[in-house]
Every structure is written in structure tokens, then in C-alpha cells.
Design an enzyme around this catalytic site. Structure first.
Site, mmCIF file in Angstrom:
data_model
loop_
_atom_site.group_PDB
_atom_site.id
_atom_site.type_symbol
_atom_site.label_atom_id
_atom_site.label_comp_id
_atom_site.label_asym_id
_atom_site.label_seq_id
_atom_site.Cartn_x
_atom_site.Cartn_y
_atom_site.Cartn_z
ATOM 1 N N ARG A 1 -50.840 39.454 -23.938
ATOM 2 C CA ARG A 1 -51.091 38.154 -23.021
ATOM 3 C C ARG A 1 -50.095 37.669 -22.393
ATOM 4 N NH1 ARG A 1 -53.112 38.475 -28.167
ATOM 5 N NH2 ARG A 1 -55.154 38.177 -28.603
ATOM 6 N N ARG A 2 -49.224 38.525 -21.912
ATOM 7 C CA ARG A 2 -48.337 38.187 -20.638
ATOM 8 C C ARG A 2 -48.710 38.748 -19.220
ATOM 9 N NH1 ARG A 2 -42.730 40.486 -22.128
ATOM 10 N NH2 ARG A 2 -42.401 39.373 -20.421
ATOM 11 N N GLY A 3 -49.617 39.446 -19.245
ATOM 12 C CA GLY A 3 -50.391 40.133 -17.986
ATOM 13 C C GLY A 3 -49.989 41.356 -17.759
ATOM 14 N N VAL A 4 -49.616 42.125 -18.809
ATOM 15 C CA VAL A 4 -49.190 43.724 -18.707
ATOM 16 C C VAL A 4 -50.543 44.514 -18.192
ATOM 17 C CG1 VAL A 4 -48.563 45.646 -19.824
ATOM 18 C CG2 VAL A 4 -47.562 43.500 -20.380
ATOM 19 N N VAL B 1 -50.612 48.336 -24.492
ATOM 20 C CA VAL B 1 -49.739 47.232 -24.203
ATOM 21 C C VAL B 1 -48.830 47.180 -25.668
ATOM 22 C CG1 VAL B 1 -49.547 44.771 -24.097
ATOM 23 C CG2 VAL B 1 -51.199 46.132 -22.715
ATOM 24 N N TYR C 1 -62.475 44.878 -21.007
ATOM 25 C CA TYR C 1 -62.494 45.262 -19.924
ATOM 26 C C TYR C 1 -63.453 44.629 -19.023
ATOM 27 C CZ TYR C 1 -59.292 48.821 -21.353
ATOM 28 O OH TYR C 1 -58.177 49.445 -21.862
ATOM 29 N N SER D 1 -61.506 51.282 -25.755
ATOM 30 C CA SER D 1 -61.142 51.033 -27.311
ATOM 31 C C SER D 1 -61.416 49.854 -27.757
ATOM 32 C CB SER D 1 -59.561 51.203 -27.392
ATOM 33 O OG SER D 1 -58.793 50.174 -26.711
ATOM 34 N N GLU D 2 -61.609 48.724 -27.085
ATOM 35 C CA GLU D 2 -61.922 47.457 -27.825
ATOM 36 C C GLU D 2 -63.295 46.912 -26.406
ATOM 37 O OE1 GLU D 2 -59.327 44.594 -29.798
ATOM 38 O OE2 GLU D 2 -57.699 45.984 -29.170
ATOM 39 N N PHE E 1 -61.843 60.865 -22.264
ATOM 40 C CA PHE E 1 -60.367 61.226 -21.532
ATOM 41 C C PHE E 1 -59.496 60.304 -21.842
ATOM 42 C CE2 PHE E 1 -64.021 59.555 -18.767
ATOM 43 C CZ PHE E 1 -63.492 58.249 -18.363
#
Length: 404
Positions: A91-94, A85, A124, A119-120, A404
Site C-alpha cells: 500500500r505504498r505504490g510498489v 511486494v 489486478y 495470485s489474488e 508463467f
């Protein structure tokens, strides 16, 4: 909820420069530092961009893979990759729009699992991905370590060869072995180019790859040169060690431990790598554990019967899944002789959990009983969490040796 100004579409060839630029911004890298090698493996019809007007503000892709699950079965899985993103658009829903598009697509195509490397760790789980579906062990050990007396090394010849000579052998060997290792993935030709990329920029100051073939396995490693007035102290950084027999495993580890001028071996390997128990002083083997695959159950009724189980069980499981609502509700989960039948039911639940928790335990790397103690699982009928925990255990710890 996604911003109403956002839309999503499959990537176009003309998008690729900006696609890479958004990746660079998201991963705090220079544009020149974003590695175009990953574009080789992207499936364009399964790669998306989120746009705000004409501006690309998000990227994401799905790779078509098979994953080996308990019982040695191969299950289609969507390998989720390049989720980014653009800064200033968070924090816009992307990410939600990307995740929803991917999971609905996998549901429609009949792929019961989605997997990713996070990554963080805070992102998820809210999309239903379960953490630590497989774990990673960064192992370091000094060379010259003897094996305990019960370990025998064969007289098989191990040859150092060129990349061109090694690749045909490695491709065939990997495809046979990955079918027996929980968490290993199928590979396409471009995967080899990415996983074993060997340009100067890929080496991080180490040498080019060394390819060593055993009749029943192979090892690929780099060397980090080091030394002092007390002598050489090179480090061997193992990229892949793939064996289809126990003897090849012993022989290749002995080969690495005995390489002249080397002082240490470093290897990202499975958490149950038996080398710790093969050497005569296991305390000298350093281990640092972390999460690897995060797994998402796309379809409960397709995913759970796709693997084999360690014991019989009959439980009603209530699943909470607001992101993939077709999974929500109560499911009767019955295992007989290792095979599961999953059907919807109105019977009272024995156990309640969310989709992320179910994803964590699917490969057998996390016990349901541990998640109960972590207040992630609720047991309504005593004994059912322990019974399910036993059923979900695999024949060995899940491990995915490639990012991957």
C-alpha cells in the site's frame, strides 16, 4: 500514488539472491523453497526491481510471447510474471509503479496486450486487467469409461519414450497446434525446461513424467500410486495433451482411459474439452472451473483489429482507462467480414465500459452481455451490447495450458 522514496530499475545479476528472497517473503515460502527455475525464463532487460533506498521491496518481469487470438492470428503479448511486494511495504505504490512501468514499456514497444495469472483476484482489475479472459477446467474422470458408439479409435501406435526422444517431436507439434488454439502461447527453449521441470522437488510426491507419442499428438503425465486390498487405484495426472487432429485426440484419451492399474485421470484442461461428450456417461466426469488468464488491452487501436470477429457490427465504444490514458475516450469499432477498423470519434457512445471489461471479452471467453448484467457495462443505444457480444465470440473457448 507511489511513495516518493521508491524508484524502479532493471534487475542486475547481483540483485538475484535478494530478488528470490523478496519472492519468498511475498509468497509466504521459505527462501530455499523459491524455485530458481523461473529465473531461466526471465528477460533481464524486461525484469524490474522496486527499491526503497538500497532495499529491494518489489519485483516484476515481462516475457515476450505471442498469443493466439480468435481467427488463428498470432499477437505479441507481454506475459507479466513474478509480481511481488515485500511484506511491510504494501500500500505504498510498489505494485502501481511496477504496473505503470510495464504497461508504458509495452505501449512504447507496440505490444498491444498484457496477460497474467493472478495470485489474488482483488489486485489486478484496478490496473485494467480483465478477469477470466480464459478459464480453466480441472477435470477428473474414472478410467475404463467407454466412448459412445459414434467414436472410433484408430490403430495408430502410441509409444512411451524418453524425455530426450520426446522433446524434439513435442516442440514441433506444440508450435503447430498452439497457432490454432485461442489463448495458447509461443514457447522459447527455456519455457520447456520450466513447464516440464522434473526434479524431485517438482513432483509433489508423484512419479517422474511419462512421455507418450502418437503420430499426430502427444501426452505427458505423472502417476500417483495408490491402492488397497481391493486392488490398485493409481491416479494419472495429465500435464499436457496436444493433438493436431481429432483422431489423435480420441486415440490418446482412449490410451489414458485404458492404462492398467489406473483408476482416475486428472487434467487441467479447456472448459469446452469435448471428452465430456465423447464418453457414454458424462455425469462421471467431474469439473471444477476457475479463472486462468487475466488480459489487459495496452492499446485499443492496435489490439481490437488484431483478431477476427464472428459478425459485422458498427458501434461507438467509450473506454475509461485512467491507468493507460491513451486508451480513454470514444472509439468507432466497425467490423466487416470479420476484420475490424478502430478510429477515434466524437460521436455519441453506444456502449461505455472500462479497460478491464474490454480485456475480459477480448478472447471471447466472457460475453459483454453478462458484464452488462453485472453492471460493468452501460448500454446507451439498445441492441449494441448484444451485437458486440455476438461479434466477440470466438470459434472455441479460450484456454491457456501453462502458468508463467
Amino acid at each position: 500514488m507511489a511513495d516518493s522514496a521508491l524508484s524502479i530499475r532493471t534487475v542486475d545479476e547481483s540483485d538475484l539472491p535478494e530478488f528470490q528472497r523478496v519472492m519468498a517473503w511475498a509468497f509466504l515460502d521459505d527462501y530455499e523453497g523459491v524455485d530458481s527455475k523461473w529465473l531461466k525464463v526471465l528477460e533481464r532487460d524486461r525484469t524490474h526491481v522496486v527499491v526503497d533506498g538500497a532495499e529491494i521491496v518489489g519485483t516484476g518481469g515481462v516475457l515476450s510471447r505471442e498469443i493466439t487470438v480468435p481467427g488463428g492470428l498470432q499477437v505479441p503479448a507481454g506475459a507479466v510474471t513474478v509480481i511481488t511486494v515485500k511484506p511491510g511495504h504494501r500500500r505504498r505504490g510498489v505494485a502501481s509503479l511496477l504496473m505503470k512501468t510495464q504497461l508504458h514499456g509495452l505501449h512504447e514497444s507496440g505490444e498491444p496486450l498484457a496477460i497474467l495469472w493472478a495470485s489474488e483476484g482483488s489486485i489486478y482489475r484496478r490496473f485494467g486487467y480483465g478477469e477470466m479472459a480464459s478459464s480453466l477446467n480441472r477435470m477428473t474422470m474414472p478410467t475404463r469409461m467407454p466412448f459412445h458408439p459414434g467414436v472410433s479409435v484408430s490403430d495408430a501406435r502410441i509409444r512411451q519414450v524418453t524425455r530426450e526422444e520426446a522433446l524434439p517431436f513435442m516442440r514441433e507439434m506444440h508450435d503447430r497446434v498452439r497457432r490454432t488454439r485461442i489463448g495458447w502461447l509461443s514457447r522459447v527453449d527455456a519455457t520447456w525446461d520450466v513447464q516440464l521441470a522434473d526434479r524431485e522437488v517438482d513432483r509433489d510426491g508423484l512419479t517422474s513424467y511419462r512421455y507418450c507419442l502418437h503420430p499426430e499428438g502427444y501426452v505427458v503425465f505423472r502417476v500417483k500410486g495408490s491402492g488397497s486390498s481391493r486392488g490398485p487405484a493409481d491416479e494419472l495426472h495429465v500435464r499436457e495433451l496436444v493433438c493436431e487432429t481429432e483422431q489423435a485426440y480420441v486415440d490418446l484419451y482412449r490410451f489414458l482411459l485404458d492404462i492398467d492399474l489406473a483408476a482416475e485421470i486428472s487434467f487441467y484442461t479447456a472448459t469446452d474439452d469435448p471428452i465430456v461428450h465423447m464418453v457414454d456417461n458424462p455425469r462421471k466426469v467431474g469439473r471444477d472451473f476457475g479463472d486462468a488468464l487475466w488480459l489487459r488491452i495496452v492499446d485499443v487501436d492496435r489490439a481490437l483489429p488484431s483478431r477476427r470477429y464472428s459478425s459485422d457490427v458498427d458501434s461507438v465504444i467509450e473506454v475509461e482507462d485512467s491507468f493507460c490514458p491513451w486508451n480513454s475516450g470514444r472509439w468507432r469499432f466497425t467490423v466487416k467480414d470479420g476484420e475490424a477498423v478502430v478510429t477515434r470519434t466524437e460521436d455519441a457512445a453506444d456502449v461505455s465500459l472500462d479497460a478491464a471489461s474490454l480485456g475480459s471479452v477480448f478472447l471471447g471467453g466472457v460475453r459483454l452481455s453478462v458484464l452488462k448484467r453485472a453492471h460493468r457495462v452501460v448500454e446507451h443505444t439498445p441492441g449494441h451490447v448484444d451485437a458486440l457480444s455476438l461479434a466477440f465470440i470466438g470459434e472455441h473457448e479460450p484456454h491457456c495450458p501453462e502458468v508463467f
